[in-house]
Design an enzyme around this catalytic site. Structure first.
Site, PDB file in Angstrom:
ATOM      1  N   THR A  21       1.098  10.253   3.427  1.00 32.80           N
ATOM      2  CA  THR A  21       0.483  11.151   2.911  1.00 32.80           C
ATOM      3  C   THR A  21      -0.855  11.105   3.704  1.00 32.80           C
ATOM      4  O   THR A  21      -1.789  11.919   3.374  1.00 32.80           O
ATOM      5  CB  THR A  21       0.246  10.599   1.257  1.00 32.80           C
ATOM      6  OG1 THR A  21       0.469   9.224   1.279  1.00 32.80           O
ATOM      7  CG2 THR A  21       1.252  11.385   0.558  1.00 32.80           C
ATOM      8  N   GLU A  66      -0.016  -3.296   4.676  1.00 24.79           N
ATOM      9  CA  GLU A  66      -1.370  -2.516   4.821  1.00 24.79           C
ATOM     10  C   GLU A  66      -1.161  -1.497   6.074  1.00 24.79           C
ATOM     11  O   GLU A  66      -1.155  -1.985   7.045  1.00 24.79           O
ATOM     12  CB  GLU A  66      -2.476  -3.319   4.672  1.00 24.79           C
ATOM     13  CG  GLU A  66      -3.203  -2.838   3.332  1.00 24.79           C
ATOM     14  CD  GLU A  66      -3.726  -1.540   2.894  1.00 24.79           C
ATOM     15  OE1 GLU A  66      -3.691  -0.653   3.811  1.00 24.79           O
ATOM     16  OE2 GLU A  66      -4.056  -1.245   1.687  1.00 24.79           O
ATOM     17  N   ASP A  67      -1.647  -0.405   6.081  1.00 27.19           N
ATOM     18  CA  ASP A  67      -1.847   0.394   7.199  1.00 27.19           C
ATOM     19  C   ASP A  67      -3.250   0.493   7.592  1.00 27.19           C
ATOM     20  O   ASP A  67      -3.764   0.981   8.509  1.00 27.19           O
ATOM     21  CB  ASP A  67      -1.354   1.730   7.239  1.00 27.19           C
ATOM     22  CG  ASP A  67      -1.857   2.765   6.170  1.00 27.19           C
ATOM     23  OD1 ASP A  67      -2.327   2.448   5.222  1.00 27.19           O
ATOM     24  OD2 ASP A  67      -2.420   3.810   6.738  1.00 27.19           O
ATOM     25  N   ASP A 103       0.868  -1.123   0.225  1.00 26.36           N
ATOM     26  CA  ASP A 103       0.003   0.061  -0.091  1.00 26.36           C
ATOM     27  C   ASP A 103       1.051   1.151   0.035  1.00 26.36           C
ATOM     28  O   ASP A 103       2.245   0.968   0.423  1.00 26.36           O
ATOM     29  CB  ASP A 103      -1.012   0.019   1.284  1.00 26.36           C
ATOM     30  CG  ASP A 103      -1.637   1.167   1.336  1.00 26.36           C
ATOM     31  OD1 ASP A 103      -2.463   1.531   0.565  1.00 26.36           O
ATOM     32  OD2 ASP A 103      -1.620   1.671   2.535  1.00 26.36           O
ATOM     33  N   LEU A 104       0.332   2.265  -0.540  1.00 25.64           N
ATOM     34  CA  LEU A 104       1.139   3.502  -0.479  1.00 25.64           C
ATOM     35  C   LEU A 104       1.276   4.376   0.714  1.00 25.64           C
ATOM     36  O   LEU A 104       1.864   4.554   1.659  1.00 25.64           O
ATOM     37  CB  LEU A 104       0.953   4.382  -1.834  1.00 25.64           C
ATOM     38  CG  LEU A 104       1.606   5.539  -1.889  1.00 25.64           C
ATOM     39  CD1 LEU A 104       3.074   5.476  -2.064  1.00 25.64           C
ATOM     40  CD2 LEU A 104       1.019   6.385  -3.160  1.00 25.64           C
ATOM     41  N   ASP A 105      -0.185   5.092   0.951  1.00 18.92           N
ATOM     42  CA  ASP A 105      -0.374   5.972   2.123  1.00 18.92           C
ATOM     43  C   ASP A 105      -0.159   5.248   3.409  1.00 18.92           C
ATOM     44  O   ASP A 105      -1.073   4.457   3.647  1.00 18.92           O
ATOM     45  CB  ASP A 105      -1.687   6.662   1.885  1.00 18.92           C
ATOM     46  CG  ASP A 105      -1.828   7.574   0.596  1.00 18.92           C
ATOM     47  OD1 ASP A 105      -0.648   7.712  -0.127  1.00 18.92           O
ATOM     48  OD2 ASP A 105      -3.197   7.674   0.377  1.00 18.92           O
ATOM     49  N   LYS A 155      -9.059   5.946   5.913  1.00 21.33           N
ATOM     50  CA  LYS A 155      -7.695   5.444   5.516  1.00 21.33           C
ATOM     51  C   LYS A 155      -7.989   4.177   4.290  1.00 21.33           C
ATOM     52  O   LYS A 155      -8.808   3.106   4.597  1.00 21.33           O
ATOM     53  CB  LYS A 155      -6.863   4.984   6.671  1.00 21.33           C
ATOM     54  CG  LYS A 155      -6.375   6.032   7.491  1.00 21.33           C
ATOM     55  CD  LYS A 155      -5.250   5.510   8.480  1.00 21.33           C
ATOM     56  CE  LYS A 155      -4.654   6.753   9.015  1.00 21.33           C
ATOM     57  NZ  LYS A 155      -3.660   6.363  10.127  1.00 21.33           N
ATOM     58  N   GLY A 156      -7.295   4.303   3.493  1.00 21.43           N
ATOM     59  CA  GLY A 156      -7.400   3.182   2.425  1.00 21.43           C
ATOM     60  C   GLY A 156      -8.791   3.073   1.589  1.00 21.43           C
ATOM     61  O   GLY A 156      -9.002   2.325   0.618  1.00 21.43           O
ATOM     62  N   LYS A 207     -11.316  -1.055  -1.408  1.00 20.99           N
ATOM     63  CA  LYS A 207     -10.948  -2.046  -0.205  1.00 20.99           C
ATOM     64  C   LYS A 207     -12.110  -1.917   0.613  1.00 20.99           C
ATOM     65  O   LYS A 207     -12.720  -0.882   0.844  1.00 20.99           O
ATOM     66  CB  LYS A 207      -9.609  -1.380   0.527  1.00 20.99           C
ATOM     67  CG  LYS A 207      -8.395  -1.471  -0.549  1.00 20.99           C
ATOM     68  CD  LYS A 207      -7.276  -0.562   0.059  1.00 20.99           C
ATOM     69  CE  LYS A 207      -6.039  -0.527  -1.044  1.00 20.99           C
ATOM     70  NZ  LYS A 207      -4.915   0.082  -0.120  1.00 20.99           N
ATOM     71  N   ARG A 213     -11.931   8.104  -2.580  1.00 26.65           N
ATOM     72  CA  ARG A 213     -12.134   9.530  -2.420  1.00 26.65           C
ATOM     73  C   ARG A 213     -13.841   9.704  -2.199  1.00 26.65           C
ATOM     74  O   ARG A 213     -14.083  10.128  -1.314  1.00 26.65           O
ATOM     75  CB  ARG A 213     -11.801  10.519  -3.698  1.00 26.65           C
ATOM     76  CG  ARG A 213     -11.658  11.978  -3.284  1.00 26.65           C
ATOM     77  CD  ARG A 213     -11.183  12.571  -4.286  1.00 26.65           C
ATOM     78  NE  ARG A 213      -9.801  12.096  -4.800  1.00 26.65           N
ATOM     79  CZ  ARG A 213      -9.476  12.300  -6.112  1.00 26.65           C
ATOM     80  NH1 ARG A 213     -10.131  13.033  -7.145  1.00 26.65           N
ATOM     81  NH2 ARG A 213      -8.408  11.678  -6.671  1.00 26.65           N
ATOM     82  N   SER A 271      -2.417   0.941  -4.375  1.00 28.52           N
ATOM     83  CA  SER A 271      -3.069   1.882  -3.730  1.00 28.52           C
ATOM     84  C   SER A 271      -4.164   2.417  -4.222  1.00 28.52           C
ATOM     85  O   SER A 271      -4.356   2.420  -5.361  1.00 28.52           O
ATOM     86  CB  SER A 271      -1.913   3.174  -3.614  1.00 28.52           C
ATOM     87  OG  SER A 271      -2.459   4.373  -3.177  1.00 28.52           O
ATOM     88  N   ALA A 272      -5.139   2.807  -3.404  1.00 33.88           N
ATOM     89  CA  ALA A 272      -6.547   3.255  -3.497  1.00 33.88           C
ATOM     90  C   ALA A 272      -6.414   4.564  -4.315  1.00 33.88           C
ATOM     91  O   ALA A 272      -7.419   5.046  -4.771  1.00 33.88           O
ATOM     92  CB  ALA A 272      -7.490   3.387  -2.676  1.00 33.88           C
ATOM     93  N   SER A 273      -5.282   5.399  -4.246  1.00 30.54           N
ATOM     94  CA  SER A 273      -5.113   6.518  -4.401  1.00 30.54           C
ATOM     95  C   SER A 273      -4.895   6.815  -6.059  1.00 30.54           C
ATOM     96  O   SER A 273      -4.117   6.264  -6.657  1.00 30.54           O
ATOM     97  CB  SER A 273      -3.911   7.352  -3.843  1.00 30.54           C
ATOM     98  OG  SER A 273      -3.802   8.457  -4.191  1.00 30.54           O
ATOM     99  N   LYS A 274      -5.688   7.930  -6.673  1.00 24.27           N
ATOM    100  CA  LYS A 274      -5.765   8.255  -8.041  1.00 24.27           C
ATOM    101  C   LYS A 274      -4.249   9.149  -8.071  1.00 24.27           C
ATOM    102  O   LYS A 274      -3.968   9.234  -9.320  1.00 24.27           O
ATOM    103  CB  LYS A 274      -6.908   8.929  -8.565  1.00 24.27           C
ATOM    104  CG  LYS A 274      -8.076   8.049  -8.684  1.00 24.27           C
ATOM    105  CD  LYS A 274      -9.006   8.685  -8.993  1.00 24.27           C
ATOM    106  CE  LYS A 274     -10.263   7.649  -9.343  1.00 24.27           C
ATOM    107  NZ  LYS A 274     -11.596   7.969  -9.477  1.00 24.27           N
TER     108      LYS A 274
HETATM  109  P1  B16 Z   1      -7.080   9.965  -3.866  1.00 25.97           P
HETATM  110  P2  B16 Z   1      -3.729   3.874  -0.014  1.00 25.97           P
HETATM  111  C1  B16 Z   1      -5.791   5.729  -0.307  1.00 25.97           C
HETATM  112  O1  B16 Z   1      -4.488   5.354  -0.406  1.00 25.97           O
HETATM  113  C2  B16 Z   1      -6.055   6.494   1.158  1.00 25.97           C
HETATM  114  O2  B16 Z   1      -5.245   5.779   2.410  1.00 25.97           O
HETATM  115  C3  B16 Z   1      -7.026   6.969   1.321  1.00 25.97           C
HETATM  116  O3  B16 Z   1      -7.029   8.196   2.468  1.00 25.97           O
HETATM  117  C4  B16 Z   1      -7.586   8.037   0.258  1.00 25.97           C
HETATM  118  O4  B16 Z   1      -8.801   8.387   0.257  1.00 25.97           O
HETATM  119  C5  B16 Z   1      -7.568   7.157  -1.126  1.00 25.97           C
HETATM  120  O5  B16 Z   1      -6.102   6.510  -1.217  1.00 25.97           O
HETATM  121  C6  B16 Z   1      -7.871   7.731  -2.339  1.00 25.97           C
HETATM  122  O6  B16 Z   1      -6.705   8.742  -2.537  1.00 25.97           O
HETATM  123  O7  B16 Z   1      -8.141  10.822  -3.157  1.00 25.97           O
HETATM  124  O8  B16 Z   1      -5.629  10.688  -3.844  1.00 25.97           O
HETATM  125  O9  B16 Z   1      -7.472   9.186  -5.012  1.00 25.97           O
HETATM  126  O10 B16 Z   1      -3.716   3.933   1.532  1.00 25.97           O
HETATM  127  O11 B16 Z   1      -4.637   2.955  -0.661  1.00 25.97           O
HETATM  128  O12 B16 Z   1      -2.287   4.244  -0.755  1.00 25.97           O
HETATM  129 MG    MG Z   2      -2.971   3.104   3.154  1.00 28.04          MG
END
Ligand code: B16
Ligand code: MG
Length: 221
Positions: A18, A171-172, A10-12, A47-48, A147, A51, A116-119
């Site tokens: 982040t 994973e955190d 996982d990233l964040d 977390k995780g 997730k 958005r 990572s769920a993050s875009k």
């Molecule tokens: P974004 P991860 C997740 O990243 C974050 O933990 C979570 O807080 C965030 O809302 C999600 O990514 C979406 O991120 O808004 O940048 O697309 O922990 O899966 O690396």
């Molecule tokens: Mg995370």
């Protein structure tokens, strides 16, 4: 138990904090647009999570309902504030022990992927200059199921050509540990055992990790 052939990160909250920037941006949205405060404890639930799903959870916390149009607008505002916070990130923000552990995995022939769920994951990975470690990067643009659905890590395993039971996930987030469990993978929680107790192993950070410790999971399970 199964041999560990790949690690998915996982990233964040695992590679870089982040999570603190996400929290700042969501808290600002709660304060300035939604009329309530977001505590650190409440933030754990975000977390995780993607958005839009995070915004839905926040609205539930505040007992609010918004139109889809307004939700899109607020999610975009939060993302702009978040991007402003991450724009000056540099390699010195990488958590201790991360690159050392990734180097060790590479040397031992363990495949490495990011889930990572993050875009914004690609932007962050590039800013941290760690792109070359990852053979595959599955980010928020490449998944349809959030997730704790295992899609993100199953896709990572598939791209690496490794069976899920031969993968270990770091994973955190509670939801992220659950995705690993749901995907039939080893799960390593990064954070507090009180929060991540469901994981096969919990560490405070990757500075506590080594190839030897990773392999000990095979014997324990
Ligand atoms: P974004 P991860 C997740 O990243 C974050 O933990 C979570 O807080 C965030 O809302 C999600 O990514 C979406 O991120 O808004 O940048 O697309 O922990 O899966 O690396
Ligand atoms: Mg995370």
């Amino acid at each position: 138990m199964s041999e560990i052939k790949a690690c998915l990160f996982d990233l964040d909250g695992v590679i870089v904090d982040t999570a603190k920037y996400h929290y700042k941006a969501w808290k600002r949205l709660a304060n300035e647009k939604l009329g309530f405060d977001l505590t650190e404890e409440q933030n754990e639930q975000l977390k995780g999570i993607s958005r839009m799903k995070s915004l839905d959870i926040m609205l539930e916390m505040g007992g609010l309902t918004l139109s889809d149009e307004k939700k899109k607008e607020y999610a975009a505002i939060k993302n702009e504030w978040y991007k402003e916070l991450i724009k000056d990130m540099s390699p010195d923000e990488i958590f201790p022990g991360v690159t050392g552990f990734l180097d060790e995995l590479k040397e031992k022939g363990i495949r490495i992927g990011l889930g990572s769920a993050s875009k914004n994951a690609m932007t962050i990975i590039k800013a941290l200059k760690i792109e070359e470690y990852f053979e595959t990067i599955i980010d928020g643009h490449k998944v349809t199921q959030p997730k704790p659905h295992p899609e993100i890590f199953l896709n990572g395993a598939k791209e690496l050509g490794v069976s899920p039971e031969n993968c270990a996930v770091f994973e955190d987030a509670v939801s992220g540990v659950q995705s690993a469990i749901n995907g039939n993978m080893y799960s390593i929680g990064v954070g507090s055992p009180d929060v991540l107790g469901e994981a096969d192993m919990v560490i405070a950070g990757l500075h506590e990790m080594s190839f030897e410790k990773l392999k000990s999971l095979e014997r324990e399970m």
